[in-house]
Design an enzyme around this catalytic site. Structure first.
Site, PDB file in Angstrom:
ATOM      1  N   GLY A 271       1.005  -1.232   0.019  1.00 38.58           N
ATOM      2  CA  GLY A 271      -0.159   0.481   0.190  1.00 38.58           C
ATOM      3  C   GLY A 271       1.149   1.055   0.063  1.00 38.58           C
ATOM      4  O   GLY A 271       1.962   0.910  -0.428  1.00 38.58           O
TER       5      GLY A 271
ATOM      6  N   LEU B 116       2.268   3.109   2.733  1.00 40.26           N
ATOM      7  CA  LEU B 116       1.845   2.946   3.718  1.00 40.26           C
ATOM      8  C   LEU B 116       2.902   2.061   4.307  1.00 40.26           C
ATOM      9  O   LEU B 116       3.296   2.318   5.060  1.00 40.26           O
ATOM     10  CB  LEU B 116       1.413   3.828   4.750  1.00 40.26           C
ATOM     11  CG  LEU B 116       0.368   5.471   4.778  1.00 40.26           C
ATOM     12  CD1 LEU B 116      -0.681   5.688   5.750  1.00 40.26           C
ATOM     13  CD2 LEU B 116       0.985   6.644   4.437  1.00 40.26           C
TER      14      LEU B 116
ATOM     15  N   GLU C  16      -1.568  -9.945  10.889  1.00 44.66           N
ATOM     16  CA  GLU C  16      -3.554 -10.178  11.056  1.00 44.66           C
ATOM     17  C   GLU C  16      -3.733 -11.064   9.720  1.00 44.66           C
ATOM     18  O   GLU C  16      -2.973 -11.964   8.889  1.00 44.66           O
ATOM     19  CB  GLU C  16      -4.188  -9.066  10.187  1.00 44.66           C
ATOM     20  CG  GLU C  16      -3.721  -8.557   8.514  1.00 44.66           C
ATOM     21  CD  GLU C  16      -4.586  -7.493   8.593  1.00 44.66           C
ATOM     22  OE1 GLU C  16      -4.527  -6.238   9.864  1.00 44.66           O
ATOM     23  OE2 GLU C  16      -4.759  -7.188   7.688  1.00 44.66           O
TER      24      GLU C  16
ATOM     25  N   ASP D 209     -11.480   4.766   5.135  1.00 47.60           N
ATOM     26  CA  ASP D 209     -10.664   3.841   4.284  1.00 47.60           C
ATOM     27  C   ASP D 209     -10.861   1.979   4.484  1.00 47.60           C
ATOM     28  O   ASP D 209     -10.522   1.849   4.601  1.00 47.60           O
ATOM     29  CB  ASP D 209      -9.198   4.116   4.551  1.00 47.60           C
ATOM     30  CG  ASP D 209      -8.079   3.297   3.899  1.00 47.60           C
ATOM     31  OD1 ASP D 209      -6.486   3.074   4.420  1.00 47.60           O
ATOM     32  OD2 ASP D 209      -8.524   3.549   2.361  1.00 47.60           O
TER      33      ASP D 209
ATOM     34  N   CYS E  14     -28.539   5.174   5.739  1.00 45.56           N
ATOM     35  CA  CYS E  14     -28.329   5.678   6.728  1.00 45.56           C
ATOM     36  C   CYS E  14     -30.092   6.411   7.711  1.00 45.56           C
ATOM     37  O   CYS E  14     -29.867   6.648   8.298  1.00 45.56           O
ATOM     38  CB  CYS E  14     -27.624   6.949   6.004  1.00 45.56           C
ATOM     39  SG  CYS E  14     -26.451   6.570   5.355  1.00 45.56           S
TER      40      CYS E  14
END
Length: 1493
Positions: free
Chosen positions: A1279, A1281, A1378, A1425, A1475
């Site tokens: 990604g 980062l 993970e 995100d 919503c």
């Protein structure tokens, strides 16, 4: 902050004195709260401490740390406190280990809800042992809460729980509807979770925003409130953010409650302390009266929604109490509520003790719920005690319950049986409703004396007040002789009964003979009273109640009672008159102007009703409508409806077409003329034989026209002659109609001369002749003795004076003072009086032979002015001239309003006149001409005469006085102000009045036309001076009546009225009632068919269709999601089938695999591993020794590729679940996969906090070992980062990782590390990894809360993966790890707010989750995100507005873009159906406001 003002400064000015009074009020309020209510704090006694066996920090049983006790600051050190298990410890209790002090937290909480609307709530911190009496006084007196008529105590789960949509709607709408319709209080725990949260949502959705109408009271433990220290303060306004920390177990207050009782027992973080105080308050409220007039207590109802085991015991306590409290359970809400509902169904026994019908009716009456009484109480077969319904009717009238009065009347309650003198007096003396003792003030005005406090108004007093308000000749039924006799006998009977039952102690006991005499007199009095009571004169009906409602200013009750009974149009005019008179009395008494305007509005409402009913009956039948106008109303002092309308000054009523047609018929009388009527009348007056040639109307044509007493005596109309009394009723004998051709000549003469129009022309001709004679008298020389012309003038004026005297004594009022007041109230009567008096003075002076004769003549000359002006009144009869005359009259009456303008003009005039005269005449002597010279010329200058020759006093030969040059300048200034400004203001004023009067002059003339017609209707037909003959006839008639003895009814019946028999009157009332019914039907139809109601009905239907379409849409989305789930499951089944094939293939090739391993073991040299491998990872091979794990693994994969016929085998393309499936199948494979590198795994653990039901996240103290084998280093998983790598777990300590599972290890990009090294100077990767893990854990907890609160129509429950910290031993690198996800990886939005277009329910749910986090955190946090596979998510970005970029205060990861990301999300996000289901739709559009730091 307390306001303290010194006594000296407070008395220095009135304003400061008022401030001092306010200060005293505030101080007394503060002192009362602080003196009454206390708080509790833990005393911090050492023996009350208890520690967990492994705790390192000592904690008190109150929930606080030892160091947090303020009382321990000077106590022993921490090391001196006993440890666990040392010595015998006393059990901690609130009574022994807490101390009380004055409360330090009360005031107002300022909530800021999601809609940006400020919600305020009162609060107070109280001790757990506070008194219920003090709490009720606080709520009623200090907080100004309305008296409760029902107490709804809501119990249930305290944690968030899902509530089905139908159950939630039924609970919300039913709770608020019950509370608003009955005026109930709602008691809850007041927290922002569990059932209290649902109560707050119900108040928000269905409740009102008025604080006085929102009586939702939260009884909350002080120690469990989040940030309760922010509420500390005395009488303060505290802002409060209802946003809780997801990591904390404390709760927030619900911002939709109106009041909070914060119960303090000295503990921190412990629930349940409020239940005892709450139950005590409920019992005390239950003892209060539901209404001051009712003895019924306040009902208490327990509402149960969900809940745990404690709810079951609480319900048992409610139903076992005395009296038992009914419990309402919402089935389907879950847990305890469903269990209780199931048990109730199984027992099938209704153990609820029902109240009596009278108590039920009283409760419904206090609630003002007539619908409940109609449906459940006043039903067929219900048994009622004697007098219970009468008492209910009396209570309903006093409490102004219009719906109940209607319901009781519909159920057979009759006014004739219900209404008695005592009950009517009780109604007039009640203090309920808007009375304000105004009736007592009216009684004082009538009696002209002061009445003491507590004076009981009698019915006779009410009658006098009615006569005072209506005025004129009106006589109330309550003041007549028969009623007074009945009233006195009735109360004499009551007094005698009370006296016999309990004689005064000061008197000796009655003897047997005396007692028998008293009893005999009492029996006679009772008999007379009963006879009078059965008389039709004393039948009380809706008229009496209607007048009561009007005098008590109960408009809605008056409108309802107006619809019942007879003579609706007449009662409307009576109400109009009473309200108008009451408004006038209010203004005259300098009372509330608002009330006066309100009474005027009430009068206009009833006036409009009278006009509407008149219009309705006129359209139905013109003649019947005219009969309604002039028929005699026995119940209203024998007045007519037209008389009452004129007395009420109801101009639209009098100017109506029906009234004007009737007035026209009255004006022409029985003359049938259409054209040239004035010519025919004048000719007939001059030539009486021409009367026989005129046409007259038949009796049928005049059946609707009322007749005077003279006409009845003459014999034309026998509608009310020789009335026969049959059973107390008047039976009229109506003759047959006679055509006009058969009328006798004398009848024609009488009809001609008694017609008002003929009287008018006869009197006008006589008056013009009188003016000619009077003009001749004053123009010619006056002789010593009066001439013939003067004698005629004297006779005319004296006979006119006699006629005016007759008018005064024959007027309607009874008292002479009232007669004079009414007569002088007419403008022309005043001018006539002045003209007659002035003429009599001149007549007396002219008899003198000296100088007084000249004075008498001058008096004549002045007096003739009044008689000429009187001609204007004659012109008022004409429609065109009358309109202008009415306009002039109104303009003159409006001149009173210009009084101040005239005063200002006089001031300007005197200022100029005095200064001018003083300058020009400095040597003037004192004389009367001096005053004339001051005002003479300045006055005429206002009209344009400027005296140009005298402007400059120095011109000519006249000597110039000192200062004379100033007069021209003064005159110029004077003319500018007086002539240009003031005169034009006066002209503009009259111009404005003219235009105002011009628009209504025609209506005013029509209204005044009644006076003109009645004036000539009542005049004798002979004009002065022949009118003396008519006066003699009237005297003879009056003597005859007095000798015969006329009844009171005949005296009241004088005037122009239509007398009808009982049958005709009954038909007339039935016709009016039918018209009234059709009027209300048409009115209701117009209301229903109005544009607004149509739009409202269409909107309601559209809303219903929208709900149905929403349900259909939800079902479609559910089906689509179900199909997607099925498709995914089918794909998984295909994968499992392929895996099974691969597994069978591997089983068949196991032998070949072992042979290949043996061959490789002999061919390749065995080299030791670079890593130390534990003994459990080695496997004996041949003669012993370890094989190279990597080589064996490669060989295994090579043979595997050959077995499955894969031409070009790539390790990265192997399915991850296929690799994982190899672990439990082959021991050899498990041994081979044990290769890898050793790592340490650190996980976030949930540690239970001292506060019950709360936990704290903390890192594990020691890492657990594991061995990971890298599988791929491709960049497809990287990604912006982090760099991601797939690894396989081959071994793990304590199952920290799952052996055989594929994981994703992520490392921070080097560029990112270098960027953040200027912030985190050491261990930069570690710091960034910790924040990434913390970020994912926060998103995980928010998702957990989201899954609990979302409605059931959102079936998807996504979740975030667990993330751990990883230390790679080989290179010392800090990473995150993970579980790897299989499937289609998707990204739904990014950290800049951009999002995809949702196409299924899962995508809508995830996008709605971002919106929900923004609203749930009160615009402080935002999760963006969002990405992952299906319902499993990873790598979120938690945006926090307070985070500062490139700062060590950053809480979450480097992906946090702060305010920019939140602002971008607010703009770009589009709300979807999820919503809307979450109640978030429409709230996003508010401008983003960064939170205050």
């Amino acid at each position: 902050m307390r306001l303290i003002v010194s006594r000296l400064s407070c008395y220095s000015s009135p304003r400061k004195y008022c401030v001092n009074l306010l200060c005293v009020v505030f101080q007394s309020r503060k002192s009362w709260i602080e003196d009454t209510f206390c708080k509790r704090t833990c005393a911090g006694i050492g023996i009350c401490l208890s520690f967990a066996s492994l705790s390192l920090t000592p904690r008190c049983c109150c929930g606080r740390l030892v160091g947090e006790h303020t009382s321990l600051e000077t106590g022993p050190s921490m090391s001196s406190w006993p440890g666990p298990g040392t010595g015998q410890q006393e059990e901690w209790s609130v009574e022994c280990h807490t101390q009380t002090s004055a409360t330090d937290a009360y005031g107002t909480i300022d909530f800021q809800d999601s809609a940006g609307r400020n919600c305020h709530a009162k609060y107070v911190r109280i001790a757990v042992d506070a008194k219920a009496e003090a709490l009720l006084q606080l709520m009623r007196s200090e907080w100004q809460m309305e008296r409760p008529k029902l107490l709804l105590t809501v119990h249930g789960g305290t944690e968030n729980f899902p509530l089905p949509l139908k159950v939630r709607q039924a609970f919300s709408k039913g709770l608020i509807t019950a509370a608003q319709s009955t005026g109930a209080w709602i008691l809850t725990d007041g927290i922002n979770t569990g059932v209290s949260r649902y109560v707050g949502e119900a108040v928000k959705t269905y409740g009102t925003h008025d604080l006085r109408k929102r009586n939702a009271v939260g009884v909350t433990p002080w120690g469990v409130i989040e940030n309760h220290s922010d509420l500390i303060g005395r009488d303060v306004l505290r802002p409060y953010q209802p946003l809780g920390n997801p990591m904390s177990k404390r709760v927030c207050l619900n911002g939709l409650h109106s009041h909070f009782l914060l119960v303090d027992d000295g503990t921190l973080g412990k629930h349940g302390c409020q239940q005892g105080l709450r139950r005590k308050l409920e019992r005390h409220v239950q003892l209060q009266k539901i209404h001051p007039r009712l003895n019924q207590g306040v009902p208490v109802v327990c509402v149960v929604v969900e809940g745990g085991p404690d709810i079951v015991s609480m319900v048992l306590e409610y139903v076992s109490s005395v009296p038992p409290v009914p419990v309402f359970v919402f089935e389907g809400s879950g847990r305890a509520a469903d269990l209780l509902a199931f048990l109730h169904k199984q027992t099938a026994i209704d153990r609820c003790t029902k109240a009596s019908p009278g108590e039920q009716l009283s409760t419904a009456l206090a609630w003002d719920r007539a619908d409940i009484a109609k449906k459940h109480i006043l039903v067929y077969g219900q048994h009622w005690q004697v007098g219970s319904l009468e008492q209910a009717m009396l209570d309903a009238l006093v409490m102004d319950r219009v719906g109940f009065v209607k319901l009781l009347i519909d159920n057979g309650m009759t006014m004739n049986r219900f209404l008695t003198v005592s009950r009517l007096e009780e109604l007039y003396n009640t203090q309920q409703g808007p009375t304000d003792n105004f009736l007592h003030l009216l009684v004082e005005d009538v009696k002209q004396t002061h009445i003491p406090k507590g004076y009981r108004v009698s019915i006779i007093d009410v009658g006098q007040v009615i006569e005072y308000l209506i005025g004129g000749a009106y006589r109330s039924t309550y003041t007549r002789k028969h009623f007074r006799a009945h009233y006195n006998l009735l109360y004499a009977h009551c007094k005698c009964s009370n006296w016999l039952a309990s004689p005064p102690s000061s008197l000796s006991p009655l003897s047997l003979q005396e007692r028998s005499m008293v009893l005999r007199d009492l029996k006679v009095a009772q008999q007379q009273s009963s006879e009078l009571g059965d008389s039709p004169l004393f039948v009380y009906n809706f008229n009496d109640l209607f007048v009561w409602a009007v005098l008590q200013r109960r408009q809605q009750m008056a409108l309802f009672l107006w619809q019942h009974g007879e003579e609706a149009m007449a009662r409307a005019t009576v109400a109009c008159k009473l309200y108008r008179a009451m408004a006038y009395e209010f203004r005259q008494s300098n009372m509330d102007d608002t009330t006066a305007e309100q009474l005027k509005t009430y009068s206009m409402d009833f006036g409009q009703l009278a006009v509407d009913v008149l219009d309705r009956v006129f359209r139905q039948n013109e003649r019947m409508a005219m009969k309604l106008l002039t028929s005699e109303m026995e119940a209203w002092s024998h007045f007519t409806c037209l008389q009452m309308a004129v007395s009420s000054r109801l101009r639209p009523f009098v100017s109506h077409s029906c009234t004007q047609m009737l007035l026209t018929d009255l004006w022409t009388g029985r003359l049938n003329m259409r054209k040239n009527s004035w010519f025919k009348i004048i000719l007939s007056i001059l030539m009486p034989p021409a009367i026989l040639l005129l046409e007259f109307k038949s009796k049928a044509e005049m059946s609707h026209v009322p007749q005077s007493q003279e006409a009845l005596q003459f014999g034309w109309d026998t509608g009310r002659p020789e009335a026969a009394q049959e059973g107390g009723h008047t039976v009229a004998k109506v003759p047959k109609c006679t055509p006009y051709t058969s009328l006798p000549e004398c009848q024609r003469l009488y009809d001609f001369y008694t017609a008002p129009v003929v009287k008018f022309w006869f009197h006008t001709m006589s008056y013009l002749a009188f003016l000619m004679l009077f003009s001749y008298t004053v123009l010619v020389k006056m002789e010593d003795r009066p001439s013939t012309q003067e004698w005629l003038v004297i006779a005319y004026i004296i006979s006119t004076a006699v006629e005016k005297t007759r008018e005064v004594f024959m007027s309607e009022p009874r008292k002479p003072s009232q007669k004079l007041k009414v007569w002088f109230g007419e403008y022309w009567n005043v001018t006539d009086f002045l003209a007659i008096v002035l003429f009599l003075v001149g007549l007396g002076l002219r008899w003198d032979s000296g100088s007084y004769r000249t004075a008498g003549r001058i008096t004549y000359c002045l007096d003739i002015i009044f008689w000429y002006v009187r001609v204007l009144d004659l012109l008022a009869v004409n429609q065109h001239a009358g309109a202008y005359l009415t306009m002039i009259t109104k303009m003159v009456s409006k001149a009173i309003n210009m009084f101040y303008i005239v005063v200002m003009m006089a001031i300007v005039l005197l200022s100029f006149g005095v200064s001018r005269k003083a300058i020009l005449s400095p040597d003037e002597a004192l004389s009367w001409s001096l005053l004339k010279d001051v005002v003479n010329q300045p006055y005429w200058m206002m009209f344009g005469e400027v005296y140009a020759g005298e402007i400059d006093a120095c011109e000519g030969d006249t000597p110039c006085v000192p200062g004379a040059f100033l007069t021209p300048f003064l005159q110029a200034v004077y003319l500018f102000f007086q002539y240009i400004i003031m005169v034009n203001i006066l002209i503009a004023f009259f111009n404005n009045v003219y235009f105002d009067m011009k628009s209504i002059s025609n209506k005013l003339w029509k209204y005044n036309r009644y006076r003109y017609i009645m004036t000539y209707q009542e005049k004798p037909w002979l004009p002065p001076p022949l009118i003396i003959l008519s006066h003699m006839t009237l005297c003879v008639t009056a003597i005859y009546r007095k000798h015969r003895g006329s009844s009171e009814q005949e005296r009241d019946s004088c005037g122009l009225k239509l007398y009808l028999g009982q049958e005709d009157l009954k038909r007339l009332h039935e016709f009016e009632e039918r018209c009234l019914v059709s009027y209300f039907h048409e009115k209701n139809q117009n209301v229903l068919c109005s544009q607004i109601n149509r739009v409202r009905a269409t909107a309601e239907r559209a809303e219903e269709m929208g709900v149905v379409m929403g349900e259909v849409s939800d079902r479609v989305h559910f089906i689509q999601d179900t199909l997607q789930v099925l498709d995914s499951q089918l794909g998984q089944l295909q994968d499992l089938s392929a895996l099974a094939v691969d597994t069978l293939t591997l089983l068949s090739a196991s032998d070949s695999l072992q042979q290949e391993e043996a061959r490789l073991g002999h061919c390749l040299p065995i080299t030791p591993s670079r890593h130390h491998v534990p003994h459990s990872w080695t496997l004996p091979h041949g003669g012993g020794g370890s094989v190279d794990i990597i080589i064996i693994l490669l060989a295994f994969l090579k043979n595997l590729a050959m077995l499955v016929d894969i031409d070009c085998f790539c390790f990265g393309c192997i399915q991850k679940h296929a690799i994982a499936s190899l672990i439990p199948i082959f021991p050899v494979v498990a041994w081979s996969l044990a290769a890898g590198e050793e790592v340490s795994v650190y996980s976030l653990e949930e540690v239970e906090a001292a506060v019950p039901e709360s936990s704290i996240s903390s890192w594990s103290s020691q890492g657990l070992s594991a061995v990971l084998q890298p599988l791929s280093s491709e960049g497809c998983l990287d990604g912006g980062l982090r760099r991601a790598t797939l690894v396989l777990c081959t071994w793990a300590e304590r199952d920290v990782l799952r052996v055989g599972c594929v994981y994703v290890v992520k490392a921070i990009q080097p560029d990112v590390v270098r960027t953040w090294q200027r912030v985190f100077h050491s261990d930069t990767p570690l710091q960034l990894c910790l924040r990434e893990i913390q970020q994912q854990r926060a998103a995980q907890k928010l998702m957990h809360v989201f899954n609990q609160v979302k409605p059931e129509n959102m079936p998807h429950s996504p979740r975030f993966l667990d993330m751990s910290l990883l230390h790679w031993h080989s290179d010392g690198q800090w990473l995150t790890i993970e579980r790897n996800m299989t499937g289609d990886f998707r990204k739904y939005n990014n950290n800049t707010g951009e999002e995809i277009a949702p196409c299924c329910g899962m995508e809508e749910t995830l996008l709605a989750f971002s919106h929900w986090t923004y609203q749930y955190s009160c615009r402080e946090l935002l999760v963006l995100d969002i990405q992952g596979v299906g319902s499993e998510l990873t790598d979120p970005s938690v945006i926090r507005a307070e985070d500062k970029r490139y700062s060590d205060d950053m809480v979450f990861g480097p992906a946090n873009l702060g305010d920019a990301a939140i602002h971008s999300f607010v703009i770009k996000h589009t709300c979807n159906s999820c919503c809307e289901n979450l109640g978030l739709s429409g709230e996003r559009k508010e401008p983003f406001r960064p939170p205050l730091l």
